[in-house]
Design a protein around this motif. Structure first.
Motif, PDB file in Angstrom:
ATOM      1  N   TYR A 160       0.818  -1.218   0.000  1.00 28.23           N
ATOM      2  CA  TYR A 160       0.000   0.000   0.000  1.00 28.23           C
ATOM      3  C   TYR A 160       0.850   1.266   0.000  1.00 28.23           C
ATOM      4  CZ  TYR A 160      -4.003  -2.983   1.319  1.00 28.23           C
ATOM      5  OH  TYR A 160      -4.986  -3.936   1.361  1.00 28.23           O
ATOM      6  N   TYR A 161       2.147   1.130   0.318  1.00 28.48           N
ATOM      7  CA  TYR A 161       3.022   2.292   0.404  1.00 28.48           C
ATOM      8  C   TYR A 161       3.871   2.440  -0.859  1.00 28.48           C
ATOM      9  CZ  TYR A 161       1.981   1.674   5.406  1.00 28.48           C
ATOM     10  OH  TYR A 161       1.356   1.521   6.615  1.00 28.48           O
ATOM     11  N   GLN A 162       4.366   3.632  -1.068  1.00 27.09           N
ATOM     12  CA  GLN A 162       5.298   3.861  -2.172  1.00 27.09           C
ATOM     13  C   GLN A 162       6.717   3.525  -1.757  1.00 27.09           C
ATOM     14  OE1 GLN A 162       4.373   8.002  -3.125  1.00 27.09           O
ATOM     15  NE2 GLN A 162       3.245   7.351  -4.954  1.00 27.09           N
ATOM     16  N   SER A 163       7.038   3.757  -0.495  1.00 31.27           N
ATOM     17  CA  SER A 163       8.380   3.432  -0.002  1.00 31.27           C
ATOM     18  C   SER A 163       8.563   1.926   0.072  1.00 31.27           C
ATOM     19  CB  SER A 163       8.597   4.044   1.387  1.00 31.27           C
ATOM     20  OG  SER A 163       8.490   5.448   1.344  1.00 31.27           O
ATOM     21  N   SER A 188      -1.399   4.538  10.670  1.00 27.85           N
ATOM     22  CA  SER A 188      -0.144   4.754   9.921  1.00 27.85           C
ATOM     23  C   SER A 188       0.324   6.203   9.966  1.00 27.85           C
ATOM     24  CB  SER A 188      -0.292   4.291   8.467  1.00 27.85           C
ATOM     25  OG  SER A 188      -0.525   2.905   8.383  1.00 27.85           O
ATOM     26  N   GLN A 189       0.055   6.884  11.090  1.00 25.04           N
ATOM     27  CA  GLN A 189       0.529   8.265  11.229  1.00 25.04           C
ATOM     28  C   GLN A 189       2.048   8.350  11.278  1.00 25.04           C
ATOM     29  OE1 GLN A 189      -1.867   6.764  13.039  1.00 25.04           O
ATOM     30  NE2 GLN A 189      -3.267   8.231  14.013  1.00 25.04           N
ATOM     31  N   MET A 200      -1.503   4.991   0.815  1.00 25.71           N
ATOM     32  CA  MET A 200      -2.201   3.925   1.541  1.00 25.71           C
ATOM     33  C   MET A 200      -3.716   4.159   1.520  1.00 25.71           C
ATOM     34  SD  MET A 200      -2.291   3.149   5.609  1.00 25.71           S
ATOM     35  CE  MET A 200      -3.290   4.637   5.756  1.00 25.71           C
ATOM     36  N   ILE A 201      -4.130   5.409   1.757  1.00 28.33           N
ATOM     37  CA  ILE A 201      -5.555   5.741   1.734  1.00 28.33           C
ATOM     38  C   ILE A 201      -6.169   5.382   0.380  1.00 28.33           C
ATOM     39  CG2 ILE A 201      -7.264   7.606   1.849  1.00 28.33           C
ATOM     40  CD1 ILE A 201      -6.114   7.229   4.528  1.00 28.33           C
ATOM     41  N   ASN A 202      -5.486   5.751  -0.685  1.00 26.15           N
ATOM     42  CA  ASN A 202      -5.983   5.460  -2.034  1.00 26.15           C
ATOM     43  C   ASN A 202      -6.090   3.958  -2.265  1.00 26.15           C
ATOM     44  OD1 ASN A 202      -6.107   8.186  -2.645  1.00 26.15           O
ATOM     45  ND2 ASN A 202      -4.042   8.252  -3.513  1.00 26.15           N
TER      46      ASN A 202
END
Length: 230
Positions: free
Chosen positions: A119-122, A201-202, A212-214
């Motif tokens: 879900y993350y780009q990193s 995930s703050q 992640m939201i998307n």
């Protein structure tokens, strides 16, 4: 007899303390909430409680026993510090909750879902689980027959409102109603303190958080969409 209790000191660090069993129920450890996960908005906490009407009721009593029951709850719409519920009269929890020196908490678990590193780009991240929860501590008062009936009616009114012909206790024959009320005990829970947690995930970078939201919204599943909405 002594038992080992593990106290959480910080992430990745623990300490084992040995203490007599009779002291265990006197230990009051709140839900672990890192500062960046703490939900402090009272309106948000009230909304979380109102929208999630199924709680875990836990009581530590003076005989060193833990009692736990899953209960539907009804938040007083005019007073967020008042919560109603009922138990089966045959449930031993009824005795524990009114015993001397009893400590009782209500834990509400809100929307929650699995979070994939995808879900993350990193990169080089690990899976986790995001969730919302609130833990209430308070005092419990036993309700009379009329009060218990109000709890039943309040719960059914809240959850039957979308039905074409909502169920009400008034549809029961008097004999059936008396039997039902004789088999349950209603309670009023007055909140003394609360702690709420929104682990969303703050701790991730802003671009990862947005991505992640998307991804959660794109999954199209109800739990993921509910977490994304927060």
């Amino acid at each position: 007899k002594v038992i080992a209790e593990v106290e959480i000191l910080s992430i990745g660090q623990t300490r084992k303390d040995h203490q007599p069993k009779e002291k265990l129920c006197q230990t009051r450890v709140p839900m672990y909430v890192p500062p960046y996960y703490k939900l402090q908005d009272d309106q948000a906490v009230t909304k979380l409680t109102s929208e999630n009407s199924f709680a875990t009721l836990t009581t530590s009593s003076d005989n060193n026993q833990l009692s736990q029951t899953l209960v539907p709850i009804l938040l007083d719409p005019n007073n967020p510090k008042t919560i109603y519920f009922h138990l089966a009269r045959a449930n031993p929890h009824c005795e524990a909750i009114t015993s001397a020196n009893a400590n009782t908490i209500l834990t509400i678990t809100g929307p929650n879902c699995y979070i994939s590193p995808n879900y993350y780009q990193s990169t080089d991240l690990v899976p986790t689980w995001n969730f919302l929860a609130v833990q209430y501590r308070g005092v419990v008062e036993v309700l009379d027959r009329e009060g218990t009936l109000k709890v039943v009616d309040g719960l059914s009114e809240k959850h039957e409102r979308d039905f074409p012909k909502p169920w009400t206790s008034g549809k029961l024959q008097e004999r059936k109603l008396k039997l039902m009320l004789a088999s349950i005990v209603g309670y009023k829970f007055t909140v003394e303190s609360k702690i709420a947690k929104a682990k969303l995930s703050q701790n991730r970078e802003l671009h990862d958080f947005g991505h992640m939201i998307n991804q959660l919204e794109a999954r199209g599943k109800q739990p993921e969409k509910q977490v994304a909405a927060w």
